[in-house]
Design an enzyme around this catalytic site. Structure first.
Site, PDB file in Angstrom:
ATOM      1  N   GLY A  33       0.976  -0.990  -0.065  1.00 46.06           N
ATOM      2  CA  GLY A  33       0.238  -0.238   0.161  1.00 46.06           C
ATOM      3  C   GLY A  33       0.857   1.249   0.384  1.00 46.06           C
ATOM      4  N   GLY A  35       0.450   5.378   0.088  1.00 41.67           N
ATOM      5  CA  GLY A  35      -0.703   6.535   0.488  1.00 41.67           C
ATOM      6  C   GLY A  35      -0.117   8.142   0.642  1.00 41.67           C
ATOM      7  N   VAL A  40       3.780   0.806   2.946  1.00 42.45           N
ATOM      8  CA  VAL A  40       3.448   0.029   3.389  1.00 42.45           C
ATOM      9  C   VAL A  40       3.610  -0.882   3.487  1.00 42.45           C
ATOM     10  CG1 VAL A  40       1.699  -0.993   4.638  1.00 42.45           C
ATOM     11  CG2 VAL A  40       1.600   1.454   4.409  1.00 42.45           C
ATOM     12  N   LYS A  55       4.388   0.775   8.040  1.00 45.39           N
ATOM     13  CA  LYS A  55       3.845   2.156   7.139  1.00 45.39           C
ATOM     14  C   LYS A  55       5.401   3.112   7.428  1.00 45.39           C
ATOM     15  CE  LYS A  55       1.312   5.806   7.534  1.00 45.39           C
ATOM     16  NZ  LYS A  55      -0.470   5.759   7.948  1.00 45.39           N
ATOM     17  N   ASP A 149     -10.361  10.841   8.438  1.00 47.10           N
ATOM     18  CA  ASP A 149     -10.118  10.757   7.617  1.00 47.10           C
ATOM     19  C   ASP A 149     -10.648   9.111   6.967  1.00 47.10           C
ATOM     20  OD1 ASP A 149      -8.718  10.737   4.932  1.00 47.10           O
ATOM     21  OD2 ASP A 149      -7.026  10.141   5.125  1.00 47.10           O
TER      22      ASP A 149
END
Ligand SMILES: Nc1ncnc2c1ncn2[C@@H]1O[C@H](COP(=O)(O)OP(=O)(O)OP(=O)(O)O)[C@@H](O)[C@H]1O
Length: 607
Positions: A33, A35, A40, A55, A149
């Site tokens: 992942g 962001g 991540v 992360k 969020d």
């Protein structure tokens, strides 16, 4: 789930284990992942022989300062709820921070939808996922956190179908040593001392909406009550999460959030002008009435009318929620492993970028952010809006991309709808408001802030008229007001030239002369400049507070100096200013503040 590689992730006993805090004890595997601020990875914690997610936040890539990042990590470590992703530990490596978390093998709901359910999930799945998210939100709110969020991309699924809310990158805690943007906040510390005791009663009062409207309370409260009121006012922050929760429900139902195909600036416009989105009778026939009702309850423009997470959980819609087994059975069938899925989506995005197109995901993310930001709170941050406007690359015919035009899109009626009862905003206020100027000034010259008279001057970037206690009050203020000379003239004509019911098209196409031109006015009235302090200009003359703020009520001008009559009041105003509030006195004893960092309005009573 197939290919998860998850050995001891998730909640339960695993979280009590002692995780090492040296990078050499972890082996990074594939990326799962990415962001705005972090990548991540799936990873192995070697001493524990456990698969974890790490992360990696790159300090050089993020806009946040180190304190904020560390606080996010600390918050994640303290979290203890089965529906919120906690961090096992965190440590620094070179210019990065590693946050070790349970590995959520299913990935995010957004990724699952993109891979297998492009048009959204079925209702029972949505109810199950959302119930778990709400439990997580209830926990966070109860402990003074605002997530800020909530979206499908931040709802993660573990290998057993457990649901957790992730990503504290932008979360805020009312009772930190400060908010995320401003570390030095004695006011918040003051509140923090006694928040524990009053917290549950606040929540109860807020849920019964007793204190949702500032003008309805007795002005003659003692100091503590006023601070109490300030806290209660800030609780509308939590309702921003409920709005986002409603948008997330639509996202899960359709596979994308409302307006996600539009450019951000247009989304902001639509947000302000259109009725709140919801499930459509025709398009969404397949969804139950209780689902539609639940969404409608969350997507109300007035934050005080949105239910708390606790209340929402009692909605009949959640009766159909099932177990985590149900989620794993429904969602994981035919779902590729997270690493492969993530890589496939990434490849697709890279292809689009190679063709010089913005990837769908990126477009949606920008639009969604705007959508949430635009409506879940008031947004008066002009720089922010300008930067959002600059993101618009393909403009609709009816929308000009020029900053100046973009800023004229505001429909005062829409903004007014969001304003507290009794407060009327002028268009000029929303156009001219410049918090940064104040912040700069405060940073440059803190001693000025402690004087009540000068405090009044600091807030002269806007233009506001309203009613307080049933009395009409129009306060007219001017941009570039000097510290020494604050003489002004009323600008009633500005109100007259603003069409109250104007379509965005009409506004954007209106000839320039029809729209009040702030700069022109300033030029006419500007006294000779003798000194520049930050972005403020110092001009000759002395402060004549009574002229600074006009009360255009039939009873004649109100002396602004009244509002800061006692030392306590002065201190309070000064404190607010120091803490990043912009204080707009529009009546002798009422102060209206806007807080930049959270883009949320706070009304407080200083009597
Ligand atoms: N514990 C985890 N297990 C598996 N995947 C994860 C985990 N945490 C995050 N991810 C994946 O990584 C992505 C990015 O993580 P995250 O949202 O925390 O980063 P960010 O930089 O803070 O993002 P944002 O841009 O939303 O602020 C998530 O959308 C999710 O797909």
């Amino acid at each position: 789930m197939p290919g998860s590689g998850e050995k001891a992730a998730g909640s339960g006993g695993a979280e009590k284990r002692k995780y090492p805090i040296g990078w050499e004890d972890y082996e990074l595997y594939e990326e799962v992942g990415q962001g705005a601020s972090a990548i991540v990875y799936r990873a192995l914690c070697k001493p524990l022989d456990e698969i974890v997610a790490i992360k990696v936040l790159d300090f050089e890539r993020t806009n946040s300062d180190l304190n904020n990042i560390m606080r996010e990590a600390q918050t994640m470590i303290l979290i203890d709820h089965p529906n919120v992703v906690k961090a096992h530990c965190s440590f620094a490596k070179d210019q990065t921070l590693w946050v070790v978390m349970p590995y959520m093998a299913g990935g995010s709901c957004l990724h699952i939808m993109k891979s297998v359910y492009p048009t959204g999930f079925e209702e029972a799945v949505i109810a199950t996922v959302l119930r778990e998210v709400l439990k997580g939100l209830e926990y966070l709110h109860h402990h003074g956190h605002i997530h800020r969020d909530v979206k499908a991309g931040n709802i993660l699924v573990d290998s057993r179908g457990g649901i957790k809310l992730a990503d504290f990158g932008v979360s805020a805690c009312l009772f930190d040593s400060g908010d995320r943007q401003r570390p030095e906040t004695p006011l918040w510390e003051l509140l923090a001392g006694w928040h524990q005791k009053l917290w549950s009663s606040y929540m109860d009062m807020i849920s019964s909406r007793v204190l949702s409207f500032p003008f309805s309370i007795n002005y003659k409260r003692d100091f503590l009550s006023r601070q109490y009121f300030l806290v209660v006012s800030t609780l509308s922050y939590y309702r921003a999460d409920i709005w986002s929760f409603g948008i997330t429900a639509l996202e899960l139902a359709h596979g994308n959030a409302p307006f996600s195909k539009y450019p951000p600036m247009k989304v902001l416009l639509m947000t302000l002008q259109n009725a709140p989105p919801g499930l459509d009778l025709e398009r969404d026939k397949k969804f139950s009435r209780s689902f539609k009702q639940m969404v409608a309850m969350c997507l109300v423009k007035d934050p005080s009318k949105r239910p708390t997470a606790k209340k929402l959980l009692k909605q009949p819609f959640f009766k159909q929620a099932r177990s985590s087994d149900f989620i794993s059975r429904k969602l994981f069938e035919g779902l590729p492993g997270l690493g492969a899925r993530y890589q496939a989506l990434k490849d697709k995005d890279e292809d689009l970028l190679a063709q010089k197109k913005i990837p769908d995901g990126k477009k949606e993310e920008l639009s969604q952010d705007e959508y949430k930001r635009g409506i879940s709170s008031w947004n008066f941050d002009m720089d922010d809006l300008k930067s959002q406007a600059s993101l618009v690359t393909e403009c609709d015919d009816s929308i000009s991309c020029k900053d100046s035009d973009a800023l004229s899109f505001f429909n005062m009626d829409s903004l007014q709808e969001q304003a507290p009862e009794g407060l009327h905003l002028s268009r000029d206020f929303t156009m001219k408001y410049d918090i940064d100027t104040e912040n700069d000034l405060m940073a440059n010259d803190k001693s000025d802030v402690s004087s009540p008279e000068q405090s009044v001057c600091l807030s002269r970037n806007g233009f506001m008229h309203g009613t307080a206690n049933g009395m009409p009050v129009n306060s007219v203020v001017r941009k570039d007001i000097s510290m020494e000379s604050c003489d002004l003239v009323p600008q009633e004509k500005d109100f007259e030239t603003i069409p109250s019911e104007t379509s965005p098209e009409a506004v954007s196409k209106a000839p320039k002369s029809a729209v009040p031109n702030v700069e022109e006015h300033d030029d006419r009235a500007k006294p000779p400049l003798i000194q520049q302090r930050g972005r403020f200009k110092v001009t000759p003359g002395h402060v004549e507070l009574d002229k600074v703020l006009y009360n255009e009520s039939p009873t004649g001008p109100t002396k602004v100096s009244q509002y800061a009559g006692t030392n306590t009041k002065r201190n309070e105003v000064a404190q607010l200013l120091r803490h990043g509030f912009t204080v707009h006195p529009f009546h002798g004893f009422t102060v209206h503040s806007f807080r930049k960092s959270l883009n949320i309005s706070i009304i407080c009573i200083i009597s």
